[in-house]
Design a protein around this motif. Structure first.
Motif, PDB file in Angstrom:
ATOM      1  N   GLN A 454       3.307 -16.011   6.675  1.00 31.20           N
ATOM      2  CA  GLN A 454       2.994 -16.715   5.434  1.00 31.20           C
ATOM      3  C   GLN A 454       3.355 -15.912   4.176  1.00 31.20           C
ATOM      4  O   GLN A 454       3.022 -16.320   3.071  1.00 31.20           O
ATOM      5  CB  GLN A 454       1.510 -17.095   5.405  1.00 31.20           C
ATOM      6  CG  GLN A 454       1.107 -18.082   6.500  1.00 31.20           C
ATOM      7  CD  GLN A 454      -0.323 -18.550   6.331  1.00 31.20           C
ATOM      8  OE1 GLN A 454      -0.703 -19.074   5.281  1.00 31.20           O
ATOM      9  NE2 GLN A 454      -1.130 -18.357   7.364  1.00 31.20           N
ATOM     10  N   ILE A 455       4.026 -14.748   4.357  1.00 35.55           N
ATOM     11  CA  ILE A 455       4.411 -13.909   3.220  1.00 35.55           C
ATOM     12  C   ILE A 455       5.922 -13.954   3.050  1.00 35.55           C
ATOM     13  O   ILE A 455       6.682 -13.639   3.976  1.00 35.55           O
ATOM     14  CB  ILE A 455       3.927 -12.464   3.401  1.00 35.55           C
ATOM     15  CG1 ILE A 455       2.390 -12.431   3.369  1.00 35.55           C
ATOM     16  CG2 ILE A 455       4.513 -11.550   2.327  1.00 35.55           C
ATOM     17  CD1 ILE A 455       1.795 -11.056   3.612  1.00 35.55           C
ATOM     18  N   VAL A 476       2.082  -9.747  -3.515  1.00 31.45           N
ATOM     19  CA  VAL A 476       2.518 -10.637  -2.436  1.00 31.45           C
ATOM     20  C   VAL A 476       3.010 -11.972  -2.994  1.00 31.45           C
ATOM     21  O   VAL A 476       2.357 -12.574  -3.856  1.00 31.45           O
ATOM     22  CB  VAL A 476       1.364 -10.880  -1.434  1.00 31.45           C
ATOM     23  CG1 VAL A 476       1.737 -11.933  -0.405  1.00 31.45           C
ATOM     24  CG2 VAL A 476       0.980  -9.578  -0.751  1.00 31.45           C
ATOM     25  N   ARG A 478       3.660 -15.656  -1.667  1.00 29.20           N
ATOM     26  CA  ARG A 478       3.370 -16.532  -0.525  1.00 29.20           C
ATOM     27  C   ARG A 478       4.596 -17.384  -0.164  1.00 29.20           C
ATOM     28  O   ARG A 478       5.394 -17.752  -1.023  1.00 29.20           O
ATOM     29  CB  ARG A 478       2.211 -17.474  -0.841  1.00 29.20           C
ATOM     30  CG  ARG A 478       0.857 -16.832  -1.055  1.00 29.20           C
ATOM     31  CD  ARG A 478      -0.178 -17.944  -1.234  1.00 29.20           C
ATOM     32  NE  ARG A 478      -1.544 -17.443  -1.437  1.00 29.20           N
ATOM     33  CZ  ARG A 478      -2.118 -17.302  -2.630  1.00 29.20           C
ATOM     34  NH1 ARG A 478      -1.436 -17.615  -3.735  1.00 29.20           N
ATOM     35  NH2 ARG A 478      -3.361 -16.863  -2.722  1.00 29.20           N
ATOM     36  N   GLN A 479       4.681 -17.720   1.116  1.00 26.85           N
ATOM     37  CA  GLN A 479       5.640 -18.738   1.537  1.00 26.85           C
ATOM     38  C   GLN A 479       5.215 -20.083   0.947  1.00 26.85           C
ATOM     39  O   GLN A 479       4.028 -20.313   0.690  1.00 26.85           O
ATOM     40  CB  GLN A 479       5.658 -18.854   3.069  1.00 26.85           C
ATOM     41  CG  GLN A 479       6.227 -17.643   3.789  1.00 26.85           C
ATOM     42  CD  GLN A 479       7.751 -17.620   3.784  1.00 26.85           C
ATOM     43  OE1 GLN A 479       8.399 -18.350   3.023  1.00 26.85           O
ATOM     44  NE2 GLN A 479       8.328 -16.760   4.610  1.00 26.85           N
ATOM     45  N   ALA A 482       1.894 -21.969   1.836  1.00 25.83           N
ATOM     46  CA  ALA A 482       0.975 -21.074   2.551  1.00 25.83           C
ATOM     47  C   ALA A 482      -0.313 -20.878   1.766  1.00 25.83           C
ATOM     48  O   ALA A 482      -0.332 -20.970   0.533  1.00 25.83           O
ATOM     49  CB  ALA A 482       1.642 -19.726   2.793  1.00 25.83           C
ATOM     50  N   GLU A 483      -1.385 -20.612   2.478  1.00 21.50           N
ATOM     51  CA  GLU A 483      -2.695 -20.434   1.845  1.00 21.50           C
ATOM     52  C   GLU A 483      -3.287 -19.060   2.159  1.00 21.50           C
ATOM     53  O   GLU A 483      -4.499 -18.866   2.063  1.00 21.50           O
ATOM     54  CB  GLU A 483      -3.650 -21.537   2.308  1.00 21.50           C
ATOM     55  CG  GLU A 483      -3.229 -22.934   1.878  1.00 21.50           C
ATOM     56  CD  GLU A 483      -4.187 -24.016   2.331  1.00 21.50           C
ATOM     57  OE1 GLU A 483      -3.983 -25.177   1.969  1.00 21.50           O
ATOM     58  OE2 GLU A 483      -5.145 -23.673   3.069  1.00 21.50           O
ATOM     59  N   VAL A 484      -2.449 -18.107   2.541  1.00 23.19           N
ATOM     60  CA  VAL A 484      -2.935 -16.765   2.857  1.00 23.19           C
ATOM     61  C   VAL A 484      -3.667 -16.178   1.648  1.00 23.19           C
ATOM     62  O   VAL A 484      -3.234 -16.325   0.505  1.00 23.19           O
ATOM     63  CB  VAL A 484      -1.759 -15.860   3.293  1.00 23.19           C
ATOM     64  CG1 VAL A 484      -0.743 -15.704   2.171  1.00 23.19           C
ATOM     65  CG2 VAL A 484      -2.253 -14.495   3.747  1.00 23.19           C
ATOM     66  N   VAL A 489      -4.499 -10.747   3.986  1.00 27.28           N
ATOM     67  CA  VAL A 489      -3.476  -9.708   3.836  1.00 27.28           C
ATOM     68  C   VAL A 489      -4.029  -8.351   4.252  1.00 27.28           C
ATOM     69  O   VAL A 489      -3.413  -7.608   5.021  1.00 27.28           O
ATOM     70  CB  VAL A 489      -2.951  -9.663   2.390  1.00 27.28           C
ATOM     71  CG1 VAL A 489      -2.024  -8.457   2.189  1.00 27.28           C
ATOM     72  CG2 VAL A 489      -2.224 -10.950   2.038  1.00 27.28           C
ATOM     73  N   PHE A 508      -1.386 -11.785  -5.934  1.00 25.26           N
ATOM     74  CA  PHE A 508      -0.347 -12.752  -5.606  1.00 25.26           C
ATOM     75  C   PHE A 508       0.509 -13.027  -6.839  1.00 25.26           C
ATOM     76  O   PHE A 508      -0.017 -13.229  -7.934  1.00 25.26           O
ATOM     77  CB  PHE A 508      -0.964 -14.038  -5.067  1.00 25.26           C
ATOM     78  CG  PHE A 508      -1.607 -13.850  -3.717  1.00 25.26           C
ATOM     79  CD1 PHE A 508      -2.975 -13.620  -3.602  1.00 25.26           C
ATOM     80  CD2 PHE A 508      -0.835 -13.876  -2.569  1.00 25.26           C
ATOM     81  CE1 PHE A 508      -3.565 -13.420  -2.360  1.00 25.26           C
ATOM     82  CE2 PHE A 508      -1.419 -13.680  -1.320  1.00 25.26           C
ATOM     83  CZ  PHE A 508      -2.783 -13.451  -1.227  1.00 25.26           C
TER      84      PHE A 508
END
Length: 529
Positions: A454-455, A476, A478-479, A482-484, A489, A508
């Motif tokens: 997801q990164i 970071v 995110r893709q 994505a909800e990371v 992380v 982020f």
């Protein structure tokens, strides 16, 4: 160029075994070499050498010799000294492995180093077996230093079995200039690389460090890990060279650190700055008798002069500081005991004997001349001497970028030097994060983060936490969709990296700033904190 103000010392063209143990006399043999700080068990120099020879003989009988590499995955226990020197005595190279590494990290190092043997302890066995399997090391070449029955049940030889064979050490002609020890360092940047150190490098650096003033009557607390070159050279080998007594401590625990110092009447403490903070400020110190401590030496990261002075006031000791890096075996500068109190404590003192240095302008790379008085402006410190590594294992380009044609090693650290030759480290060019004396390579964490599904992109810098320590912060991207989150992380890194490498902060961002060549612009990230 400027050099050490002290006369050169003689560096014998001998193996480390010959240098440390070849001159033991009858009185030396009966001295205590190593004490297990947890149990009190003592090992004399006679017992130590006998065990070293026996292990070397056993390894030779199993066709391990020059051209072979063994991994040593072990904390600070007396057996470390036996195994480390036994491996070298057999002509085998040794790569020392961080005790905190995950199985993945151990496996990568063993594979990169070309290790075909691994020595470990039973509490590390699960990680060691997985790492050995990844590196193609068979069960019969994974030696367990304790727990004989456990080792046998798992199909592994034990140290007791090896020593019990009673085989004589091989009669070998070992080239002291060939690679012998391969610790891993990130150098001035990038992911960890194998640093090729010869036996001559290690002999030289022990001989060069007589300025610390150790005597046979001194007792050293070995809290700094032997797998790190600081602990390996300045504690393990220097103590043996001076016939001093070494008290081992397998992992740092401050109350235990104080208890061992008190109970074994330790006279020398080699530490990193975080321990200096505790010695200066922690109320627990007042509950222990530390009157035996006469010298405290700080290294691995810069020491603040005021902090050092606070340790001196509280313990009534002498405080020294040294400087170096794995690529320098590791010491290149120190405040000698004879100059304690006259050299500023926030400096790293003088170049040690047999060492030349120069300072290069950061912008132009032109050499900065030594001033007639005062001190220079800032420049990158370069070092030349017999302690400079052979090079990085299988990395000729990285070696060429680090060691210039004249043999000077670029440290990546920014320094000033006074007219008298006193060096002060003021900053660093390299991007390494130093957390409690450990080196953390941003590139290594970035590569790990990019394996997360997801990164999309990531960058890592060092930031200062509330306690003043430098810790990793990840930026970071995110893709899409994505909800990371932050915790995701941090937990991901914690699963795949040693505890000291863990990401402590996450931010982020929409994009990672990069130059036209794709280099991450960390300066922009640092500006946003």
């Amino acid at each position: 160029m400027f050099a050490s103000p002290y006369p050169d010392v003689e560096i014998p063209k001998a193996t480390l075994y010959e240098y440390l143990f070849g001159g033991l006399d009858a009185m030396d043999l009966d001295r205590i070499a190593v004490v297990d700080g947890m149990t009190g068990a003592e090992t004399s120099y006679r017992e130590l050498v006998t065990r070293i020879d026996a292990l070397a003989g056993w390894l030779a009988s199993h066709e391990a010799g020059p051209g072979t590499t063994a991994g040593l995955f072990c904390p600070n226990i007396p057996a470390f000294a036996v195994v480390f020197h036994g491996i070298l005595r057999a002509g085998v190279a040794v790569t020392t492995v961080n005790s905190l590494y995950t199985a993945e990290e151990v496996g990568r190092q063993l594979t990169d180093a070309g290790a075909s043997w691994l020595f470990t302890i039973s509490p590390f066995l699960e990680r060691a077996e997985a790492a050995a399997q990844a590196a193609g090391i068979p069960a019969e070449r994974l030696v367990v230093l304790d727990g004989g029955d456990l080792a046998t049940a798992a199909g592994h030889p034990s140290l007791a079995e090896a020593l019990g064979a009673g085989l004589p050490a091989p009669d070998l002609r070992i080239d002291p200039h060939s690679p012998a020890v391969i610790p891993y360092s990130s150098g001035t940047s990038g992911t960890p690389k194998g640093v090729m150190l010869s036996q001559y490098n290690l002999v030289a650096n022990v001989a060069q460090n007589s300025g610390f003033g150790l005597t046979p009557d001194d007792v050293l607390l070995a809290v700094l890990p032997f797998f790190h070159i600081y602990g390996l050279t300045v504690l393990l080998n220097l103590a043996f060279a001076e016939r001093a007594r070494l008290v081992t401590m397998p992992k740092f625990d401050f109350p235990e650190f104080l208890r061992i110092t008190q109970d074994y009447r330790c006279t020398y403490l080699f530490i990193a700055p975080p321990i200096a903070v505790a010695l200066a400020k922690h109320p627990l110190v007042d509950q222990y008798d530390l009157s035996s401590v006469r010298v405290v030496v700080s290294g691995a990261a810069p020491l603040d002069g005021e902090l050092g002075a606070a340790v001196v006031r509280r313990l009534g000791c002498v405080m020294l500081q040294g400087y170096g890096m794995t690529e320098l075996s590791p010491v290149s500068h120190s405040i000698p005991l004879r100059d304690a109190g006259t050299v500023p404590l926030d400096s790293v003192g003088y170049a040690i004997p047999n060492t030349q240095c120069k300072l290069l302008d950061i912008a132009t790379d032109e050499e900065i001349p030594l001033p007639a008085d005062g001190e220079t402006g800032r420049g990158q410190l370069l070092v030349r001497g017999p302690q400079v590594m052979l090079g990085y294992l299988n990395q000729p380009d990285a070696t060429a970028a680090t060691i210039d044609p004249d043999g000077f090693l670029r440290t990546g650290d920014i320094a000033t030097v006074s007219a008298g030759g006193v060096v002060t480290i003021v900053d660093r060019l390299k991007e390494l994060i130093k957390y409690k004396g450990y080196q953390i390579a941003p590139a290594e964490l970035e590569a790990l983060l990019l394996t997360h599904p997801q990164i999309a992109d990531a960058a890592v810098i060092g930031v200062h936490a509330d306690d003043g320590e430098e810790v990793p912060k990840a930026f970071v991207v995110r893709q899409a969709g994505a909800e990371v989150g932050d915790e995701d992380v941090m937990e991901f890194v914690a699963m795949h990296a040693a505890p000291f490498k863990r990401v402590r902060f996450v931010e982020f961002v929409d994009a990672i700033p990069k130059s036209a060549s794709g280099k991450i612009l960390r300066r922009e990230l640092r500006a946003r904190g």
